[in-house]
Motif scaffolding. Structure first.
Motif, PDB file in Angstrom:
ATOM      1  N   SER A  74       0.841  -0.588   0.117  1.00 17.52           N
ATOM      2  CA  SER A  74      -0.098  -0.019   0.121  1.00 17.52           C
ATOM      3  C   SER A  74       0.790   0.884  -0.324  1.00 17.52           C
ATOM      4  O   SER A  74       2.118   1.505   0.778  1.00 17.52           O
ATOM      5  CB  SER A  74      -0.862  -0.098   0.987  1.00 17.52           C
ATOM      6  N   ILE A  75       0.083   2.031   0.167  1.00 12.97           N
ATOM      7  CA  ILE A  75       1.059   3.026  -0.340  1.00 12.97           C
ATOM      8  C   ILE A  75       1.578   4.171   1.167  1.00 12.97           C
ATOM      9  O   ILE A  75       2.516   4.242   1.479  1.00 12.97           O
ATOM     10  CB  ILE A  75      -0.491   5.050  -0.571  1.00 12.97           C
ATOM     11  N   GLU A  76       0.432   3.465   2.563  1.00 12.28           N
ATOM     12  CA  GLU A  76       0.812   3.696   3.912  1.00 12.28           C
ATOM     13  C   GLU A  76       2.628   2.602   3.753  1.00 12.28           C
ATOM     14  O   GLU A  76       3.348   3.656   4.554  1.00 12.28           O
ATOM     15  CB  GLU A  76       0.009   3.440   4.528  1.00 12.28           C
ATOM     16  N   ASN A  77       2.831   1.815   3.678  1.00 12.74           N
ATOM     17  CA  ASN A  77       3.199   1.372   3.580  1.00 12.74           C
ATOM     18  C   ASN A  77       5.012   1.284   3.414  1.00 12.74           C
ATOM     19  O   ASN A  77       6.332   1.721   3.703  1.00 12.74           O
ATOM     20  CB  ASN A  77       3.245  -1.027   2.724  1.00 12.74           C
ATOM     21  N   LEU A  78       4.478   1.953   1.806  1.00  5.29           N
ATOM     22  CA  LEU A  78       6.056   2.429   1.163  1.00  5.29           C
ATOM     23  C   LEU A  78       6.322   3.474   1.764  1.00  5.29           C
ATOM     24  O   LEU A  78       7.638   4.073   2.275  1.00  5.29           O
ATOM     25  CB  LEU A  78       5.458   3.016  -0.279  1.00  5.29           C
ATOM     26  N   ARG A  79       5.602   4.804   2.516  1.00  2.21           N
ATOM     27  CA  ARG A  79       5.572   5.791   3.582  1.00  2.21           C
ATOM     28  C   ARG A  79       6.673   4.985   4.832  1.00  2.21           C
ATOM     29  O   ARG A  79       7.411   5.713   5.009  1.00  2.21           O
ATOM     30  CB  ARG A  79       4.701   6.749   3.464  1.00  2.21           C
ATOM     31  N   GLU A  80       6.292   3.714   5.094  1.00  2.62           N
ATOM     32  CA  GLU A  80       6.295   3.668   6.736  1.00  2.62           C
ATOM     33  C   GLU A  80       7.849   3.045   6.108  1.00  2.62           C
ATOM     34  O   GLU A  80       8.986   3.158   6.302  1.00  2.62           O
ATOM     35  CB  GLU A  80       5.701   2.933   7.118  1.00  2.62           C
ATOM     36  N   TRP A  81       8.218   2.141   5.020  1.00  2.00           N
ATOM     37  CA  TRP A  81       9.230   1.377   4.940  1.00  2.00           C
ATOM     38  C   TRP A  81      10.922   2.288   4.455  1.00  2.00           C
ATOM     39  O   TRP A  81      11.827   1.932   4.730  1.00  2.00           O
ATOM     40  CB  TRP A  81       9.156   0.348   3.872  1.00  2.00           C
ATOM     41  N   ASN A  82      10.161   3.741   3.570  1.00  2.00           N
ATOM     42  CA  ASN A  82      11.344   4.429   3.040  1.00  2.00           C
ATOM     43  C   ASN A  82      11.148   6.134   3.656  1.00  2.00           C
ATOM     44  O   ASN A  82      12.417   6.833   3.129  1.00  2.00           O
ATOM     45  CB  ASN A  82      10.444   4.623   1.826  1.00  2.00           C
ATOM     46  N   GLY A  83      10.567   5.691   5.205  1.00  2.00           N
ATOM     47  CA  GLY A  83      10.389   7.472   5.590  1.00  2.00           C
ATOM     48  C   GLY A  83       9.900   8.529   5.101  1.00  2.00           C
ATOM     49  O   GLY A  83      10.737   9.069   4.931  1.00  2.00           O
ATOM     50  N   ILE A  84       9.366   8.197   3.649  1.00  2.00           N
ATOM     51  CA  ILE A  84       8.313   9.546   3.088  1.00  2.00           C
ATOM     52  C   ILE A  84       7.796   9.332   3.381  1.00  2.00           C
ATOM     53  O   ILE A  84       6.158   9.890   4.027  1.00  2.00           O
ATOM     54  CB  ILE A  84       8.092   8.561   1.566  1.00  2.00           C
ATOM     55  N   SER A  85       7.872  11.611   3.480  1.00  7.61           N
ATOM     56  CA  SER A  85       6.432  12.204   4.856  1.00  7.61           C
ATOM     57  C   SER A  85       5.382  12.479   3.724  1.00  7.61           C
ATOM     58  O   SER A  85       4.355  12.748   3.874  1.00  7.61           O
ATOM     59  CB  SER A  85       7.211  12.958   5.669  1.00  7.61           C
ATOM     60  N   GLY A  86       5.929  13.672   2.235  1.00 11.56           N
ATOM     61  CA  GLY A  86       5.273  13.727   1.552  1.00 11.56           C
ATOM     62  C   GLY A  86       4.906  12.988   0.199  1.00 11.56           C
ATOM     63  O   GLY A  86       4.699  11.672   0.023  1.00 11.56           O
ATOM     64  N   LYS A  87       4.658  13.604  -0.858  1.00 11.91           N
ATOM     65  CA  LYS A  87       4.410  13.048  -1.721  1.00 11.91           C
ATOM     66  C   LYS A  87       5.475  13.366  -3.072  1.00 11.91           C
ATOM     67  O   LYS A  87       5.544  12.033  -4.187  1.00 11.91           O
ATOM     68  CB  LYS A  87       2.928  13.527  -2.234  1.00 11.91           C
ATOM     69  N   ASN A  88       5.739  13.842  -3.279  1.00 12.46           N
ATOM     70  CA  ASN A  88       7.243  14.406  -4.134  1.00 12.46           C
ATOM     71  C   ASN A  88       7.901  13.125  -4.163  1.00 12.46           C
ATOM     72  O   ASN A  88       8.611  12.942  -3.414  1.00 12.46           O
ATOM     73  CB  ASN A  88       7.369  15.716  -4.433  1.00 12.46           C
ATOM     74  N   LEU A  89       8.480  12.591  -4.887  1.00 16.13           N
ATOM     75  CA  LEU A  89       9.382  11.575  -5.685  1.00 16.13           C
ATOM     76  C   LEU A  89      10.150  12.202  -6.891  1.00 16.13           C
ATOM     77  O   LEU A  89       9.559  13.159  -7.708  1.00 16.13           O
ATOM     78  CB  LEU A  89       8.702  10.262  -6.040  1.00 16.13           C
ATOM     79  N   LYS A  90      11.833  12.103  -6.760  1.00 18.16           N
ATOM     80  CA  LYS A  90      12.545  12.041  -7.369  1.00 18.16           C
ATOM     81  C   LYS A  90      13.064  10.779  -8.570  1.00 18.16           C
ATOM     82  O   LYS A  90      13.102  10.029  -7.712  1.00 18.16           O
ATOM     83  CB  LYS A  90      14.168  13.055  -7.553  1.00 18.16           C
ATOM     84  N   PRO A  91      12.668  11.197  -9.981  1.00 22.14           N
ATOM     85  CA  PRO A  91      13.243  10.175 -10.723  1.00 22.14           C
ATOM     86  C   PRO A  91      14.934   9.275 -10.078  1.00 22.14           C
ATOM     87  O   PRO A  91      16.106  10.508  -9.960  1.00 22.14           O
ATOM     88  CB  PRO A  91      13.629  10.598 -11.411  1.00 22.14           C
ATOM     89  N   GLY A  92      14.907   7.857 -10.101  1.00 15.72           N
ATOM     90  CA  GLY A  92      16.327   7.529  -9.617  1.00 15.72           C
ATOM     91  C   GLY A  92      16.438   7.089  -8.497  1.00 15.72           C
ATOM     92  O   GLY A  92      17.394   6.676  -7.153  1.00 15.72           O
ATOM     93  N   MET A  93      15.110   8.058  -7.080  1.00 11.87           N
ATOM     94  CA  MET A  93      14.771   7.456  -5.865  1.00 11.87           C
ATOM     95  C   MET A  93      15.271   5.996  -5.846  1.00 11.87           C
ATOM     96  O   MET A  93      14.436   5.241  -6.441  1.00 11.87           O
ATOM     97  CB  MET A  93      14.276   8.111  -5.267  1.00 11.87           C
ATOM     98  N   LYS A  94      15.688   5.320  -5.195  1.00 15.03           N
ATOM     99  CA  LYS A  94      15.399   3.381  -4.439  1.00 15.03           C
ATOM    100  C   LYS A  94      14.769   3.503  -3.482  1.00 15.03           C
ATOM    101  O   LYS A  94      14.976   4.251  -2.389  1.00 15.03           O
ATOM    102  CB  LYS A  94      16.810   3.083  -4.613  1.00 15.03           C
ATOM    103  N   LEU A  95      13.611   2.864  -3.557  1.00 15.05           N
ATOM    104  CA  LEU A  95      12.179   2.769  -2.871  1.00 15.05           C
ATOM    105  C   LEU A  95      12.415   1.072  -2.270  1.00 15.05           C
ATOM    106  O   LEU A  95      12.488   0.283  -3.119  1.00 15.05           O
ATOM    107  CB  LEU A  95      11.227   2.787  -2.896  1.00 15.05           C
ATOM    108  N   LYS A  96      12.553   0.842  -1.030  1.00 15.50           N
ATOM    109  CA  LYS A  96      12.816  -0.951  -0.452  1.00 15.50           C
ATOM    110  C   LYS A  96      10.727  -1.175  -0.726  1.00 15.50           C
ATOM    111  O   LYS A  96       9.825  -0.249  -0.132  1.00 15.50           O
ATOM    112  CB  LYS A  96      12.796  -0.430   1.088  1.00 15.50           C
ATOM    113  N   LEU A  97      10.359  -2.156  -1.191  1.00 16.19           N
ATOM    114  CA  LEU A  97       9.514  -2.889  -0.813  1.00 16.19           C
ATOM    115  C   LEU A  97       9.158  -3.999   0.029  1.00 16.19           C
ATOM    116  O   LEU A  97       8.489  -4.933  -0.518  1.00 16.19           O
ATOM    117  CB  LEU A  97       9.163  -3.397  -2.458  1.00 16.19           C
TER     118      LEU A  97
END
Length: 546
Positions: free
Chosen positions: A518-541
């Protein structure tokens, strides 16, 4: 030590209505010479026969004093606590306890029936319409509810008599425990005594019942309504599950609703769906105030709610005519006693020390959610025990609390600190820009579901400036200026599954690519607080270390 002594006229599960003096026999002692020593122990108010006395010889060699170490209560032969009870009384109690435990799951069956009730479906049953009309007319004459025949009510009654016959018989049995308490309280508040049947429709007489939306207890109070009615709700205690306090709160709330509508059917509908929905139904019906005239404008669950109540009332009043037989109790009341705790204590410890099954403690003390009775200065948290066991607890309180404290220290249990934080260490957190529940929960070492429960939240949505009540389990780490402004490159383990952000990606589109995330999972696992993502960022799944 302050004691409240109650003699209760209803079932073993709960807390009982009539208060009377606790007999002086409780403090009497049995003295029996065994070889060269004396066994000295508190007795119950229940009569003890000779065979019971003889069985106490298993404590041979022990001298019991009120302040003696609890190790002296152990039999040298069995290494177990061996205080005896009256056999006949114990048999009755055991049968009641089995019935109560076995009936707990019936709440889900009843709730499903009420929510999915379809009064238009006809059922075959040997009950003529003329007979039913006559019986409903008699009911209407003796109750302030509007009990009038209509085909929909006939269908619901026949449905209960065929499809839910076993459920109704179980309710006939359990009602012998609870109804004396309900009737006494309703009489005190001038509530129609037939209102006792509402608890069957609401909870199937399960004090620990909890609905899918969080309504709790015999009378199914939501969090907000429970707090409004002065029922205490904390991490460890939920008085919505306390039969005595919740019944009194239900009577007060029903009286308030009746003062608005001056009609008990509409008060019932408002109890279930809220006054707002009833008011809207009245408007949409063109101003009608009879329940059956506004029923089609009510929410689906409420549309089946009052018919289920009236059908239950009919079945209980005419159970014999339909061959419905609950189990007849051999003893229709159960004697209990309460004592205020002087230190934190768990159900496991009480069970071991006093010789009471944990399931019985849960039945008698349903408002303690985690099997823990906290001790907080200024709060009166009470332990309820059968009279047969209260003497053992009271006469040995000093030794019991010393044993509990020693055990907690030896296990380095965090429980005392947690309770202290939960009751006295709450904080009020102000939501900031970029906050989300997962982030706040991690910061204070609690769960998202706990934050939602403490604040009566139904969704994960937050607004900037919102105040949240939190009972922290850890002190949040405050980042220094250098820490907050310096970014470190995150290196992932070779086995960590990651997603590299592409142009046009969003948390929503990424979550759709990976089922179960879920979106909440992605935020929690990667410490993301907002909605902005930058190309090249790597997100844990995954919820795995970096």
């Amino acid at each position: 030590m302050k004691k409240f002594l109650f003699t209760c006229t209803y079932l073993l599960t709960v807390l009982f209505a009539s208060i009377s003096a606790y007999g002086q026999q409780t403090d009497s002692l049995l003295l029996r010479k065994t070889k060269d020593s004396i066994v000295q122990m508190p007795l119950d108010t229940v009569a003890i026969d000779q065979s019971t006395v003889d069985n106490m010889g298993a404590l041979e060699g022990a001298v019991i004093q009120p302040d003696a170490p609890l190790s002296l209560f152990r039999s040298k032969k069995t290494n177990k606590y061996n205080l005896q009870d009256n056999k006949l009384a114990a048999k009755y109690d055991s049968l009641w306890m089995k019935e109560l435990i076995a009936s707990a799951p019936l709440f889900n069956e009843m709730q499903s029936e009420v929510v999915g009730l379809n009064p238009t479906i006809e059922y075959e049953y040997e009950l003529s319409t003329d007979t039913l009309k006559q019986r409903l007319k008699k009911l209407n004459e003796k109750t302030p509810f509007n009990v009038a025949y209509n085909p929909s009510l006939e269908n619901v009654i026949k449905s209960f008599l065929t499809r839910k016959r076993d459920l109704m018989e179980r309710m006939l049995t359990l009602s012998q425990f609870y109804f004396p308490l309900f009737e006494q309280t309703m009489d005190n508040y001038d509530i129609p005594l037939e209102m006792k049947y509402l608890s069957i429709v609401e909870s199937a007489l399960n004090p620990r019942a909890r609905s899918r939306v969080g309504a709790t207890g015999l009378w199914q109070f939501m969090y907000g309504t429970g707090r409004e009615m002065k029922l205490g709700i904390t991490s460890y205690v939920d008085e919505r599950s306390d039969p005595i306090k919740s019944t009194e709160a239900a009577c007060k709330y029903l009286n308030r609703l009746y003062s608005i509508y001056e009609d008990w059917d509409l008060a019932l509908a408002a109890y279930n769906s809220g006054p707002g929905n009833v008011n809207k139904a009245i408007r949409r019906s063109g101003g009608y105030k009879n329940y059956w005239n506004i029923r089609r404008n009510l929410p689906r669950e409420t549309a089946g709610y009052v018919p289920a109540f009236l059908a239950t009332m009919y079945i209980f009043e005419y159970a014999e005519e339909h061959g419905l037989n609950g189990k007849k109790v051999d003893r229709a009341y159960f004697e209990t006693d309460t004592v205020h705790v002087k230190n934190i204590i768990t159900f496991n410890q009480i069970s071991e020390l006093v010789g009471i099954e944990k399931e019985e403690l849960q039945i008698l003390n349903p408002s303690y959610k985690l099997g823990v009775i906290p001790y907080i200065k200024g709060k009166d948290y009470a332990l309820r025990l059968p009279v047969r066991a209260m003497g053992r607890f009271v006469a040995n309180e000093t030794a019991i609390y010393a044993h509990v404290e020693k055990e907690l220290k030896s296990k380095e249990s965090p429980l005392p600190q947690l309770v202290k934080q939960a009751e006295a260490g709450r904080i009020r957190y102000k939501v900031r820009s970029g906050d989300y529940l997962g982030k706040i929960a991690e910061r204070y070492g609690v769960g998202v579901s706990q934050i939602k429960r403490w604040n009566g939240m139904r969704s994960n949505n937050l607004r900037v400036g919102q105040r949240l009540t939190i009972f922290p389990r850890k002190t949040p780490v405050v980042a220094t200026k250098s820490q907050s402004t310096t970014s470190k490159k995150v290196v992932f383990d070779s086995n960590t599954k990651v997603h590299e952000v592409q142009s046009g990606d969003s948390l929503w589109t990424i979550s759709k690519k990976y089922p179960g995330i879920s979106i909440e999972n992605l935020r929690e696992w990667n410490g993301i607080s907002g909605k902005n993502l930058k190309p090249g960022m790597k997100l844990k799944l995954c919820n795995c270390p970096s």
